[in-house]
Design a protein around this motif. Sequence first.
Motif, short mmCIF file in Angstrom:
data_model
loop_
_atom_site.label_atom_id
_atom_site.label_comp_id
_atom_site.label_asym_id
_atom_site.label_seq_id
_atom_site.Cartn_x
_atom_site.Cartn_y
_atom_site.Cartn_z
N LEU A 49 0.85 -1.18 0.00
CA LEU A 49 0.00 0.00 0.00
C LEU A 49 0.89 1.23 0.00
CD1 LEU A 49 -2.56 -1.02 2.77
CD2 LEU A 49 -2.91 -1.09 0.29
N VAL A 50 0.39 2.32 -0.59
CA VAL A 50 1.06 3.60 -0.50
C VAL A 50 0.10 4.57 0.18
CG1 VAL A 50 2.61 3.25 -2.47
CG2 VAL A 50 0.35 4.25 -2.84
N LEU A 57 -4.89 5.42 2.00
CA LEU A 57 -4.06 4.31 1.53
C LEU A 57 -4.55 3.88 0.15
CD1 LEU A 57 -4.04 2.18 4.80
CD2 LEU A 57 -2.29 3.80 4.02
N TYR A 58 -3.62 3.54 -0.73
CA TYR A 58 -3.95 3.14 -2.09
C TYR A 58 -3.30 1.81 -2.40
CZ TYR A 58 -5.15 8.05 -2.48
OH TYR A 58 -5.71 9.29 -2.28
N GLY A 59 -4.01 0.98 -3.19
CA GLY A 59 -3.48 -0.32 -3.57
C GLY A 59 -4.26 -0.91 -4.71
N THR A 60 -3.95 -2.17 -5.01
CA THR A 60 -4.61 -2.88 -6.10
C THR A 60 -5.14 -4.23 -5.60
OG1 THR A 60 -2.54 -3.96 -6.79
CG2 THR A 60 -3.09 -1.85 -7.85
N THR A 61 -6.11 -4.75 -6.34
CA THR A 61 -6.60 -6.11 -6.11
C THR A 61 -6.50 -6.86 -7.43
OG1 THR A 61 -8.91 -5.64 -6.66
CG2 THR A 61 -8.26 -5.32 -4.37
N GLU A 86 -13.69 2.22 1.71
CA GLU A 86 -13.06 1.81 0.46
C GLU A 86 -13.76 2.48 -0.71
OE1 GLU A 86 -12.24 -2.11 -2.36
OE2 GLU A 86 -13.81 -2.16 -0.84
N SER A 87 -12.97 3.00 -1.63
CA SER A 87 -13.50 3.54 -2.90
C SER A 87 -12.72 2.89 -4.03
CB SER A 87 -13.30 5.05 -2.98
OG SER A 87 -13.96 5.70 -1.94
N VAL A 88 -13.43 2.37 -5.03
CA VAL A 88 -12.77 1.82 -6.21
C VAL A 88 -12.50 2.98 -7.15
CG1 VAL A 88 -13.00 0.29 -8.19
CG2 VAL A 88 -13.83 -0.45 -5.95
N LEU A 89 -11.22 3.23 -7.41
CA LEU A 89 -10.84 4.33 -8.31
C LEU A 89 -10.84 3.89 -9.76
CD1 LEU A 89 -7.89 5.78 -6.22
CD2 LEU A 89 -10.28 6.49 -6.22
N TYR A 90 -10.56 2.61 -9.98
CA TYR A 90 -10.56 2.08 -11.35
C TYR A 90 -10.82 0.59 -11.30
CZ TYR A 90 -9.38 1.27 -16.19
OH TYR A 90 -9.46 0.93 -17.51
N GLY A 100 -5.04 -3.75 -19.53
CA GLY A 100 -4.41 -4.75 -18.67
C GLY A 100 -5.44 -5.39 -17.77
N SER A 101 -4.99 -6.18 -16.86
CA SER A 101 -5.89 -6.82 -15.91
C SER A 101 -5.07 -7.48 -14.82
CB SER A 101 -6.78 -7.86 -16.59
OG SER A 101 -6.01 -8.94 -17.08
N MET A 102 -5.73 -7.80 -13.71
CA MET A 102 -5.15 -8.50 -12.58
C MET A 102 -3.79 -7.93 -12.16
SD MET A 102 -6.18 -12.38 -13.42
CE MET A 102 -7.86 -12.80 -13.83
N PRO A 103 -3.76 -6.68 -11.69
CA PRO A 103 -2.48 -6.08 -11.31
C PRO A 103 -1.82 -6.83 -10.17
CG PRO A 103 -4.32 -4.75 -10.53
CD PRO A 103 -4.90 -5.82 -11.39
N TYR A 104 -0.51 -6.90 -10.21
CA TYR A 104 0.28 -7.60 -9.19
C TYR A 104 1.18 -6.68 -8.41
CZ TYR A 104 -0.79 -12.20 -11.13
OH TYR A 104 -1.41 -13.33 -11.53
N SER A 105 1.20 -5.41 -8.71
CA SER A 105 2.24 -4.54 -8.19
C SER A 105 1.71 -3.50 -7.21
CB SER A 105 2.91 -3.84 -9.36
OG SER A 105 3.97 -3.04 -8.90
N THR A 106 2.64 -2.93 -6.49
CA THR A 106 2.36 -1.80 -5.62
C THR A 106 2.28 -0.54 -6.47
OG1 THR A 106 3.59 -2.87 -3.86
CG2 THR A 106 3.25 -0.51 -3.65
N LEU A 107 1.40 0.35 -6.12
CA LEU A 107 1.30 1.62 -6.81
C LEU A 107 2.45 2.54 -6.40
CD1 LEU A 107 -2.52 2.23 -6.32
CD2 LEU A 107 -1.38 1.44 -8.40
#
Length: 114
Positions: A49-50, A57-61, A86-90, A100-107
């Motif tokens: 998370l950043v 806090l921001y992250g990906t699923t 929680e808010s979905v930004l994208y 793209g799809s299924m991100p694996y990385s930290t923002l």
Amino acid sequence: MPAKGLSFASRGMFVPILVMLAVNALAARPAEHLLYSFPFSSGAPNGGLVADSAGNLYGTTRAGGNGSGTVFELSPPAAAGGSWTESVLYAFNSNGINDGSMPYSTLIFDKLGN
């Protein structure tokens, strides 16, 4: 002639003192607590998370959103002891085409905080 340094009795005192110091150090560590529990439909966060300067806090699923992952924001509660939001930004496209799809990385943030 006695050996130089500490006597047997004073050396024996170090063990209880060291144990007490170690216990105190462990007790002083902050306790972990749950900030937010992601619903199944959101998917599980992956990567790190950043945080921004406001404490968001921001992250990906990898799943959630349209099934191919999301970029999310967790906002701290307005009042102490309240709930994080929680808010979905994208939400990535379900077919992964064009975004793209299924991100694996930290923002990461750029130098402007974007």
